[in-house]
Write a protein that holds these residues in place. Structure first.
Motif, PDB file in Angstrom:
ATOM      1  N   LEU A  37       0.829  -1.200   0.000  1.00  0.00           N
ATOM      2  CA  LEU A  37       0.000   0.000   0.000  1.00  0.00           C
ATOM      3  C   LEU A  37       0.868   1.256   0.000  1.00  0.00           C
ATOM      4  O   LEU A  37       0.593   2.210  -0.738  1.00  0.00           O
ATOM      5  N   ALA A  38       1.899   1.257   0.827  1.00  0.00           N
ATOM      6  CA  ALA A  38       2.798   2.417   0.884  1.00  0.00           C
ATOM      7  C   ALA A  38       3.450   2.669  -0.467  1.00  0.00           C
ATOM      8  O   ALA A  38       3.530   3.814  -0.940  1.00  0.00           O
ATOM      9  N   ASN A  39       3.893   1.596  -1.126  1.00  0.00           N
ATOM     10  CA  ASN A  39       4.522   1.738  -2.441  1.00  0.00           C
ATOM     11  C   ASN A  39       3.517   2.245  -3.473  1.00  0.00           C
ATOM     12  O   ASN A  39       3.844   3.112  -4.299  1.00  0.00           O
ATOM     13  N   SER A  40       2.308   1.708  -3.419  1.00  0.00           N
ATOM     14  CA  SER A  40       1.282   2.112  -4.384  1.00  0.00           C
ATOM     15  C   SER A  40       0.897   3.580  -4.195  1.00  0.00           C
ATOM     16  O   SER A  40       0.707   4.313  -5.168  1.00  0.00           O
ATOM     17  N   LEU A  41       0.786   4.017  -2.945  1.00  0.00           N
ATOM     18  CA  LEU A  41       0.452   5.416  -2.664  1.00  0.00           C
ATOM     19  C   LEU A  41       1.554   6.354  -3.152  1.00  0.00           C
ATOM     20  O   LEU A  41       1.275   7.418  -3.721  1.00  0.00           O
ATOM     21  N   ALA A  42       2.798   5.952  -2.918  1.00  0.00           N
ATOM     22  CA  ALA A  42       3.934   6.778  -3.349  1.00  0.00           C
ATOM     23  C   ALA A  42       3.973   6.880  -4.866  1.00  0.00           C
ATOM     24  O   ALA A  42       4.191   7.961  -5.439  1.00  0.00           O
ATOM     25  N   GLU A  43       3.752   5.739  -5.541  1.00  0.00           N
ATOM     26  CA  GLU A  43       3.780   5.731  -7.001  1.00  0.00           C
ATOM     27  C   GLU A  43       2.623   6.559  -7.560  1.00  0.00           C
ATOM     28  O   GLU A  43       2.802   7.321  -8.529  1.00  0.00           O
ATOM     29  N   SER A  44       1.450   6.439  -6.939  1.00  0.00           N
ATOM     30  CA  SER A  44       0.293   7.214  -7.390  1.00  0.00           C
ATOM     31  C   SER A  44       0.550   8.710  -7.229  1.00  0.00           C
ATOM     32  O   SER A  44       0.211   9.508  -8.111  1.00  0.00           O
ATOM     33  N   LYS A  45       1.147   9.080  -6.102  1.00  0.00           N
ATOM     34  CA  LYS A  45       1.449  10.493  -5.851  1.00  0.00           C
ATOM     35  C   LYS A  45       2.422  11.028  -6.894  1.00  0.00           C
ATOM     36  O   LYS A  45       2.263  12.147  -7.414  1.00  0.00           O
ATOM     37  N   LYS A  46       3.439  10.231  -7.244  1.00  0.00           N
ATOM     38  CA  LYS A  46       4.438  10.656  -8.239  1.00  0.00           C
ATOM     39  C   LYS A  46       3.786  10.828  -9.615  1.00  0.00           C
ATOM     40  O   LYS A  46       4.034  11.827 -10.321  1.00  0.00           O
ATOM     41  N   LEU A  47       2.965   9.889 -10.017  1.00  0.00           N
ATOM     42  CA  LEU A  47       2.313   9.956 -11.325  1.00  0.00           C
ATOM     43  C   LEU A  47       1.338  11.129 -11.411  1.00  0.00           C
ATOM     44  O   LEU A  47       1.223  11.780 -12.455  1.00  0.00           O
ATOM     45  N   LYS A  48       0.641  11.409 -10.308  1.00  0.00           N
ATOM     46  CA  LYS A  48      -0.290  12.535 -10.311  1.00  0.00           C
ATOM     47  C   LYS A  48       0.444  13.862 -10.448  1.00  0.00           C
ATOM     48  O   LYS A  48      -0.075  14.809 -11.051  1.00  0.00           O
ATOM     49  N   ARG A  49       1.659  13.929  -9.892  1.00  0.00           N
ATOM     50  CA  ARG A  49       2.473  15.144 -10.087  1.00  0.00           C
ATOM     51  C   ARG A  49       2.859  15.290 -11.557  1.00  0.00           C
ATOM     52  O   ARG A  49       2.873  16.401 -12.105  1.00  0.00           O
ATOM     53  N   GLN A  50       3.187  14.155 -12.210  1.00  0.00           N
ATOM     54  CA  GLN A  50       3.507  14.197 -13.636  1.00  0.00           C
ATOM     55  C   GLN A  50       2.304  14.667 -14.447  1.00  0.00           C
ATOM     56  O   GLN A  50       2.453  15.455 -15.400  1.00  0.00           O
ATOM     57  N   MET A  51       1.128  14.207 -14.069  1.00  0.00           N
ATOM     58  CA  MET A  51      -0.088  14.643 -14.761  1.00  0.00           C
ATOM     59  C   MET A  51      -0.300  16.143 -14.592  1.00  0.00           C
ATOM     60  O   MET A  51      -0.676  16.853 -15.543  1.00  0.00           O
ATOM     61  N   GLU A  52      -0.070  16.640 -13.364  1.00  0.00           N
ATOM     62  CA  GLU A  52      -0.221  18.077 -13.117  1.00  0.00           C
ATOM     63  C   GLU A  52       0.782  18.876 -13.941  1.00  0.00           C
ATOM     64  O   GLU A  52       0.448  19.953 -14.475  1.00  0.00           O
ATOM     65  N   ASP A  53       2.010  18.371 -14.062  1.00  0.00           N
ATOM     66  CA  ASP A  53       3.032  19.067 -14.865  1.00  0.00           C
ATOM     67  C   ASP A  53       2.619  19.127 -16.333  1.00  0.00           C
ATOM     68  O   ASP A  53       2.762  20.173 -16.995  1.00  0.00           O
ATOM     69  N   LEU A  54       2.104  18.001 -16.861  1.00  0.00           N
ATOM     70  CA  LEU A  54       1.661  17.974 -18.253  1.00  0.00           C
ATOM     71  C   LEU A  54       0.488  18.924 -18.473  1.00  0.00           C
ATOM     72  O   LEU A  54       0.407  19.610 -19.503  1.00  0.00           O
ATOM     73  N   GLU A  55      -0.421  18.951 -17.516  1.00  0.00           N
ATOM     74  CA  GLU A  55      -1.568  19.852 -17.627  1.00  0.00           C
ATOM     75  C   GLU A  55      -1.110  21.305 -17.636  1.00  0.00           C
ATOM     76  O   GLU A  55      -1.634  22.140 -18.394  1.00  0.00           O
ATOM     77  N   ASP A  56      -0.114  21.608 -16.784  1.00  0.00           N
ATOM     78  CA  ASP A  56       0.422  22.968 -16.726  1.00  0.00           C
ATOM     79  C   ASP A  56       1.102  23.335 -18.051  1.00  0.00           C
ATOM     80  O   ASP A  56       0.944  24.457 -18.565  1.00  0.00           O
ATOM     81  N   MET A  57       1.855  22.375 -18.605  1.00  0.00           N
ATOM     82  CA  MET A  57       2.526  22.617 -19.888  1.00  0.00           C
ATOM     83  C   MET A  57       1.512  22.862 -21.001  1.00  0.00           C
ATOM     84  O   MET A  57       1.704  23.719 -21.861  1.00  0.00           O
ATOM     85  N   ARG A  58       0.418  22.110 -20.967  1.00  0.00           N
ATOM     86  CA  ARG A  58      -0.592  22.271 -22.009  1.00  0.00           C
ATOM     87  C   ARG A  58      -1.265  23.629 -21.895  1.00  0.00           C
ATOM     88  O   ARG A  58      -1.527  24.289 -22.914  1.00  0.00           O
ATOM     89  N   LEU A  59      -1.549  24.069 -20.653  1.00  0.00           N
ATOM     90  CA  LEU A  59      -2.169  25.375 -20.455  1.00  0.00           C
ATOM     91  C   LEU A  59      -1.265  26.497 -20.952  1.00  0.00           C
ATOM     92  O   LEU A  59      -1.745  27.523 -21.455  1.00  0.00           O
ATOM     93  N   LYS A  60       0.048  26.318 -20.817  1.00  0.00           N
ATOM     94  CA  LYS A  60       1.016  27.340 -21.270  1.00  0.00           C
ATOM     95  C   LYS A  60       1.379  27.167 -22.739  1.00  0.00           C
ATOM     96  O   LYS A  60       2.242  27.882 -23.242  1.00  0.00           O
ATOM     97  N   ARG A  61       0.726  26.184 -23.397  1.00  0.00           N
ATOM     98  CA  ARG A  61       0.960  25.888 -24.815  1.00  0.00           C
ATOM     99  C   ARG A  61       2.423  25.518 -25.080  1.00  0.00           C
ATOM    100  O   ARG A  61       2.972  25.807 -26.126  1.00  0.00           O
TER     101      ARG A  61
END
Length: 500
Positions: free
Chosen positions: A368-392
């Motif tokens: 569970l700890a590993n899965s939570l950590a991995e999920s948190k890391k991937l969600k940060r990547q998603m936020e970064d991609l979303e930010d990049m898309r908003l800035k074109r």
């Protein structure tokens, strides 16, 4: 074959919780995994997303849930934590009492409360104690004002006794005689002085068509109550009873707390004294009822034919009226105690199960700890991609190519996390229940001679599933929860009692 337990899932996630990533879907999935691990059927889901804690009881979904419990559509409710069921202690008490009244279970995953288990049933005990404490606190505040009001001759609430009525404004009421009822009450004294029998008095009043205030027939109990009350001779008694928690029952307070206030008399003191002297003499001459016999294992002993075995006519023998199977009570009691000793001291199933549960719990928590950590890391990547898309800074096509796989991976992890959380909750509930069973069973074995009957009975109820009497042996099934890989009969013991 026993049907699967049917339960409902309770989803109430606040807007703040959703902002922190606790979606309703996640809570529902975790609850479904728990139900699957327990072998339960999910009959329905109650959705109360973003609902204030103050309005839970009146929410349509809460009303629907209570209706389903009452009608037996579900026999349990699974939710993520107590704070999601109710925010106030008062509301939690109300839910708990409702579920206990209808023999339904509450299952809180975070607090590891599952009232279908022995350990979880302690939850009801604790909640009941809290409810009693709250009632006593309210009662004590009310009771403090009662003696003062009684001494002032003020009404303490409720209707006036038969033969009287309250007259006047709310804060200036006075007790006066109700002439029609008072005439019936005088007649009651006259009839009793002639026949000296309460039942005969009641029958005569009913025969004459003189019914009680609510239109019911008189009984020996209602006649006794009115004959004994000193209000009839001009002494209104107040502050002399207290509630037992049951609306239909009350008990007398110590006599030094009673308050007597003068009031209009219906009969003379001489007539009242004569009637009560007869009543007291009859009570003294009446043979007192003996103490009701209570047997330690009563209710658990079953014949091999499937019928309950009972002790009849105070003979210490369990009997089945269907097939005439009989066994002495002390034989069953001794067999139970001996099998408990064998079960605790020579069987390692429960200890083995607990050790394996610890290892399994550690493995699930690490995953569970590993899965939570991995999920948190991937969600940060998603936020970064979303930010990049908003800035074109990235094209739409490239965004989708990179974002979609991560989104699918996060969705898979969310399912895995819900499954792991449910598995951990299930293991924790079973482990707590087994711990409790072992502790209570050891008390039963080690302290048996010194425990009071009520204590022994409580422990028996906690650890015993059934006691079956065959033609030549007794079978006891204890209620610990063995792991799936252990024998189904790990908690069962048999003993030949005919040859012992």
């Amino acid at each position: 074959m026993e049907s699967k337990k049917s339960v409902g899932i309770w989803i109430r996630v606040s807007t703040e919780d959703q902002a922190q990533g606790e979606s309703p879907q996640h809570h529902e999935q975790r609850a479904r995994w728990y139900c699957e691990a327990k072998g339960w059927t999910v009959a329905t889901v109650y959705h109360l997303e973003a609902v204030s804690g103050k309005s839970v009881m009146e929410h349509p979904e809460a009303k629907r849930m209570q209706k389903d419990i009452k009608e037996g559509f579900i026999t349990g409710l699974v939710f993520s934590k107590l704070a999601r069921l109710a925010r106030s202690t008062k509301e939690l008490l109300a839910f708990s009492e409702y579920f206990q009244e209808h023999n339904a279970d509450l299952i809180s995953l975070q607090e590891s409360i599952d009232t279908s288990t022995p350990a979880g049933r302690l939850f009801y005990t604790i909640i009941a104690a809290m409810a009693q404490w709250e009632r006593e606190e309210i009662a004590s505040r009310v009771a403090a004002s009662v003696p003062v009001r009684a001494k002032m001759g003020k009404t303490l609430g409720g209707t006036a006794q038969y033969g009287y009525r309250w007259e006047g404004e709310k804060n200036a009421k006075r007790l006066v005689i109700h002439e029609e009822e008072a005439a019936v009450r005088r007649l009651m004294f006259e009839i009793f002085l002639q026949c000296k029998r309460k039942k005969t008095t009641a029958k005569e009043l009913n025969k004459r068509g003189l019914l009680t205030r609510n239109g019911s027939k008189w009984t020996d109990n209602s006649v006794d109550r009115l004959l004994r009350d000193p209000m009839a001779k001009g002494m209104r008694r107040a502050n002399y009873t207290k509630s037992t928690g049951n609306k239909k029952h009350w008990e007398l307070k110590p006599q030094d707390e009673w308050v007597f206030v003068d009031c209009p008399a219906i009969v003379s003191e001489d007539i009242w004294d004569k009637c009560n002297n007869y009543l007291n003499a009859q009570a003294q001459n009446r043979k007192p009822l003996g103490r009701k016999t209570i047997f330690l294992l009563a209710g658990f002993v079953t014949c091999h034919c499937g019928r309950k075995m009972y002790i009849y006519h105070n003979h210490p023998v369990y009997s089945c009226r269907q097939c005439k199977n009989r066994v002495p009570m002390d034989v069953v009691d001794n067999a139970f105690h001996q099998m408990l000793e064998e079960y605790l001291l020579t069987d390692g199933d429960v200890a083995k199960y607990l050790a394996q549960s610890e290892r399994l719990m550690a493995e699930k928590q690490a995953l569970l700890a590993n899965s939570l950590a991995e999920s948190k890391k991937l969600k940060r990547q998603m936020e970064d991609l979303e930010d990049m898309r908003l800035k074109r800074e990235i094209t739409s096509d490239r965004f989708l190519v990179r974002y979609k796989p991560i989104e699918e991976q996060v969705a898979g992890l969310d399912t895995t996390i819900a499954e792991l959380e449910a598995a951990i909750a299930s293991i924790n509930v079973q482990r707590m229940s087994s711990d409790l069973v072992m502790q209570e069973a050891k008390k039963l074995h080690e302290q048996w001679p010194t425990l009071q009957f009520e204590q022994r009975r409580t422990i028996v109820e906690t650890i015993t599933e059934s006691i079956v009497v065959e033609k030549d042996e007794v079978t006891v099934c204890f209620s610990h929860l063995p792991a799936p890989h252990l024998s189904e009969n790990a908690g069962t013991r048999r003993r030949d009692y005919r040859g012992s």
